[in-house]
Design an enzyme around this catalytic site. Structure first.
Site: not given
Ligand code: G3P
Length: 220
Positions: A27, A62, A88-90
């Site tokens: 996402t 996310a 964890v999308k960074i």
């Protein structure tokens, strides 16, 4: 090659599951904003609903909204605690790279997003990102060859035995998926519509119609 679906829409995730083509979900804030989630509680509930649809080794990327280091760390830690399937999308920024290093030391998986160059992909891998997300379609939109970038990342990662996995993103058409498979990326993340377009070939339709007609002519 793993098929991730690039959506926050539960119906589309269920469709991909019923098609047997769901290995994970990605996402981003734009995709989340299309769903009926208007506060932190609803966002968290939505992420959990997605995670509950996943199994085995499947995961959900996310994305953090904050851009300063401390806030990114705090937000990422909350996301990681929300569900064990959350990656964890960074974003690819200096703070983002520092945050990826922090999470990598804590064995929390990260997806470094908004990758548009080989230099960025090297930094993400050195920081210990679990995935890098090079944006194929957005490069093509600007007349740069997105697939060349994917191939370059693959070569460089192989040169140095980086463990970071290539998750090809911003997929716009079936040829993107096919070419990524030839390069040998770990995964693509695509809208479900592009996965559907892989099915189509006019000769399949013509052939099927003829088989059925021939059969009906003889057997009544
Ligand atoms: O989720 C990141 C990426 O896949 C976005 O794709 O189509 O907005 O360029 P797009």
């Amino acid at each position: 090659m793993k098929f991730f679906i690039d959506t926050a829409n539960l119906k589309e995730i269920d469709e991909a599951r019923s098609l047997g083509m769901l290995d994970g979900v990605t996402t981003n804030p734009s995709l989340m904003s299309k769903e009926s989630v208007s506060n932190q509680k609803e966002i968290q509930k939505h992420y959990i609903s997605i995670c509950e649809r996943l199994k085995n080794n499947e995961n959900l990327s996310a994305e953090v909204i904050n851009t300063n280091y401390i806030d990114m760390i705090q937000e990422g830690e909350k996301l990681a605690l929300l569900h064990p399937r959350i990656v964890v999308k960074i974003p690819m920024t200096k703070n983002g790279i520092k945050a990826i290093k922090y999470f990598s030391n804590k064995k929390i998986k990260t997806n470094c997003t908004l990758i548009f160059s080989i230099g960025q992909a090297i930094l993400a891998a050195k920081a210990g990102a679990y995935y890098v997300s090079p944006f194929l379609g957005r490069l093509d939109d600007l007349s740069y060859n997105g697939l060349n970038l994917i191939q370059e990342i693959k070569n460089v990662y192989e040169n140095y035995h980086f463990d970071t996995k290539i998750l090809a993103a911003s997929i716009r058409h079936p040829l993107h998926i096919i070419e990524c498979s030839k390069i040998g990326v770990h995964a693509i993340t695509s809208p479900i519509s592009v996965i559907y377009s892989l099915f189509y070939h006019p000769l399949t339709d013509i052939g099927l119609e003829k088989f059925i007609k021939d059969f009906q002519k003889k057997i009544r």
